[in-house]
Motif scaffolding. Sequence first.
Motif, PDB file in Angstrom:
ATOM      1  N   ASN A  32       0.835  -1.196   0.000  1.00 44.45           N
ATOM      2  CA  ASN A  32       0.000   0.000   0.000  1.00 44.45           C
ATOM      3  C   ASN A  32       0.869   1.244   0.000  1.00 44.45           C
ATOM      4  N   ALA A  33       0.277   2.345  -0.460  1.00 42.86           N
ATOM      5  CA  ALA A  33       1.035   3.588  -0.544  1.00 42.86           C
ATOM      6  C   ALA A  33       1.508   4.038   0.833  1.00 42.86           C
ATOM      7  N   TRP A  34       0.774   3.648   1.867  1.00 45.54           N
ATOM      8  CA  TRP A  34       1.114   4.145   3.207  1.00 45.54           C
ATOM      9  C   TRP A  34       2.032   3.191   3.977  1.00 45.54           C
ATOM     10  N   ASP A  35       2.413   2.077   3.349  1.00 44.94           N
ATOM     11  CA  ASP A  35       3.318   1.163   4.042  1.00 44.94           C
ATOM     12  C   ASP A  35       4.672   1.822   4.271  1.00 44.94           C
ATOM     13  N   LEU A  36       5.302   1.426   5.396  1.00 47.94           N
ATOM     14  CA  LEU A  36       6.655   1.907   5.625  1.00 47.94           C
ATOM     15  C   LEU A  36       7.586   1.249   4.616  1.00 47.94           C
ATOM     16  N   PRO A  37       8.660   1.946   4.231  1.00 47.62           N
ATOM     17  CA  PRO A  37       9.600   1.315   3.298  1.00 47.62           C
ATOM     18  C   PRO A  37      10.283   0.123   3.963  1.00 47.62           C
ATOM     19  N   LYS A  38      10.550  -0.891   3.138  1.00 46.33           N
ATOM     20  CA  LYS A  38      11.235  -2.082   3.671  1.00 46.33           C
ATOM     21  C   LYS A  38      12.719  -1.794   3.841  1.00 46.33           C
ATOM     22  N   LEU A  39      13.316  -2.494   4.780  1.00 45.95           N
ATOM     23  CA  LEU A  39      14.757  -2.378   4.968  1.00 45.95           C
ATOM     24  C   LEU A  39      15.461  -3.277   3.954  1.00 45.95           C
ATOM     25  N   PRO A  40      16.607  -2.985   3.446  1.00 49.04           N
ATOM     26  CA  PRO A  40      17.329  -1.734   3.690  1.00 49.04           C
ATOM     27  C   PRO A  40      16.694  -0.564   2.937  1.00 49.04           C
ATOM     28  N   LEU A  41      16.726   0.600   3.565  1.00 49.34           N
ATOM     29  CA  LEU A  41      16.174   1.796   2.922  1.00 49.34           C
ATOM     30  C   LEU A  41      16.983   2.134   1.678  1.00 49.34           C
ATOM     31  N   LEU A  42      16.259   2.482   0.605  1.00 54.02           N
ATOM     32  CA  LEU A  42      16.946   2.718  -0.665  1.00 54.02           C
ATOM     33  C   LEU A  42      17.388   4.175  -0.811  1.00 54.02           C
ATOM     34  N   TRP A  43      18.372   4.570  -0.018  1.00 50.44           N
ATOM     35  CA  TRP A  43      18.862   5.950  -0.150  1.00 50.44           C
ATOM     36  C   TRP A  43      19.474   6.163  -1.527  1.00 50.44           C
ATOM     37  N   SER A  44      19.804   5.045  -2.173  1.00 51.62           N
ATOM     38  CA  SER A  44      20.409   5.155  -3.506  1.00 51.62           C
ATOM     39  C   SER A  44      19.455   5.827  -4.500  1.00 51.62           C
ATOM     40  N   ASN A  45      18.140   5.807  -4.212  1.00 58.74           N
ATOM     41  CA  ASN A  45      17.207   6.536  -5.084  1.00 58.74           C
ATOM     42  C   ASN A  45      17.623   7.994  -5.235  1.00 58.74           C
ATOM     43  N   PHE A  46      18.128   8.568  -4.151  1.00 57.19           N
ATOM     44  CA  PHE A  46      18.516   9.977  -4.193  1.00 57.19           C
ATOM     45  C   PHE A  46      19.707  10.192  -5.123  1.00 57.19           C
ATOM     46  N   SER A  47      20.732   9.336  -4.979  1.00 53.88           N
ATOM     47  CA  SER A  47      21.909   9.526  -5.840  1.00 53.88           C
ATOM     48  C   SER A  47      21.549   9.195  -7.288  1.00 53.88           C
ATOM     49  N   TYR A  48      20.623   8.243  -7.464  1.00 56.26           N
ATOM     50  CA  TYR A  48      20.173   7.884  -8.811  1.00 56.26           C
ATOM     51  C   TYR A  48      19.496   9.088  -9.482  1.00 56.26           C
ATOM     52  N   THR A  49      18.594   9.732  -8.756  1.00 58.59           N
ATOM     53  CA  THR A  49      17.909  10.911  -9.292  1.00 58.59           C
ATOM     54  C   THR A  49      18.892  12.054  -9.515  1.00 58.59           C
TER      55      THR A  49
END
Lengths: 297, 281
Positions: B47-64
């Motif tokens: 669901n949209a409101w679910d917490l993100p699963k571990l490990p957190l994908l901080w790499s999304n930031f560097s990717y963007t």
Amino acid sequence: MTSQRKRGLFIASFILPTFVIYCIFTLYPIIRALYISLFEWSGASDNMNYIGFNNFRDMFADPIIYKAMVNDYFLIFWKVFGILIAALFFAVALTRFGMRGTGFYRAVFFFPNVLSIVVIAVLWRFIYNPSYGFLNGILSFILGRPVDIPWLGDSTYSIWALLPPAIWAGIGFYMLLLIAAIKSIPASLYESAEIDGARQWKQFTHITLPLIWEQVKVSVVLIVITSLNGSFAIVSVMTEGGPDNATQVLGYYLYQMGFKQYHMGYASAIGVLILVLSLVTTFVLQRLMKKEVIEIS
Amino acid sequence: MKVNRINLPARLFSTLLLFIWTVCCVYPLIFSLFDSLKDNQQFYSGNAWDLPKLPLLWSNFSYTWTNYNFGYYFLNTIIVTVGSMLLALLLTATTAYVLARFTFRGSGLLYYLYLASLTIPTLMLIVPMFFLFSDLRVNNSYGGIILLYSITTMPIGMFILLGFFKSLPRELEEAAIMDGASLYGVFFKIMLPLAMPGLITISIINVLSFWNEYQYALVLLSDAYKYTLPIGLAFMQGEMQYRIEFGPLFAGLMISTIPILLIYIIFQRRINEGIVAGAIK
């Protein structure tokens, strides 16, 4: 150098740079917009045909213009309604109800106003996403069956779907404006009303509302102007006027005509229409909302 | 201010509404942050409101930041915002000071001209502005955008500052002139420092609007390496019809939002003052 000349030089050196830039980047574009609206022009410099008021004549025969106008005023009406009621309630609650933590609420309620309109649009596009979005997710959860309404893709809902983001993003600013107005009302008025036994509602209708009427008027006018001008951005990112012009507004139609279909003359004529509508609506509203101004001595 | 009686049910009801609206204002930012740390799989299955699963994908930031050029957008936005803020200060403060302290032929007219331009729907200017920029050969240049931005907010800033200068006592200037200071000296050494709160207020309001500006940047910046954050984010949203990358999209949204949100939180009081000064005409 005489002091008179020194004064003149000083004034000129302070006024002229700003004025020159203002002339180039504001006055001249206004005049040029009016001028371009009299031409048929694709934007390429050599073929500019003078056609007088034909762009405006075409506009009156263009059904999309009417659709866009209806949508613009639909948005304006519900925005004025939604934003003002919420902003008024919060402003009164945070000043007259003796609530705790008013500074916190004031700061937090302004958050949506800090966001770029693009951020707001991207956020709400996701909320409305038919498969992964928030709204359908919650509806599915409550109803216990999968809901996949394409909120922005179905012309029954799409124009309504533009309202929540617009209202959400507007409340904070107008609340601050009304709070400032309420705070400038002398406390003694409320004290004597209190002694006379006037309750909250009566104080609101007899003291607060009449004394902040000027700011309520300013708010309505600002909502009208910013909506005619600003619906463009939200439509541009959320729906691009679709589906089938169901969310078309004048601002986005202007952009589409000018920068997607290269009818610069027609686009400028739409710009002139927006200007005229904005001035006329403001004038009419000022008239309608005219009330005896109450002077506080 | 004296506070009134309000009965218990009304108090509870009001508190409830305030609470709900607080959630409405804060929660979208929180779930944006959560969603910026998810991979596509989590969007498809959860669901949209679910917490993100571990490990957190901080790499999304560097990717963007690299793949979607947000590094460029970020830098461009900072250059344009800071440049416009400084130029707007200069253009606005000089005009406001002269209009507050001197009368000369046309001063009243100038004041009303600037004020009247507040009623112009600026959208009608995107077509002529596009051609003006090509005539001046400043398409895709920071300089052109900075000049434009700084003049668009000048009238409202001038209006706020004018009140500020008028509220400062004249005696200081008169005494300084007596001591042999020039008019420029009086302005830069005495009046500007005294007007600092007003200058900060209009600068914060300006920074908010420059950072988020959309309509002019959209038509005037065509070179993707010159995009500002709003244009870059809108462009990225457009790309989502070809490939769905919600995580990086939310990372882009966060990159566009966090700096300006921090500035707001730090200078929040000033903004409130500015709104009060600007709107209570």
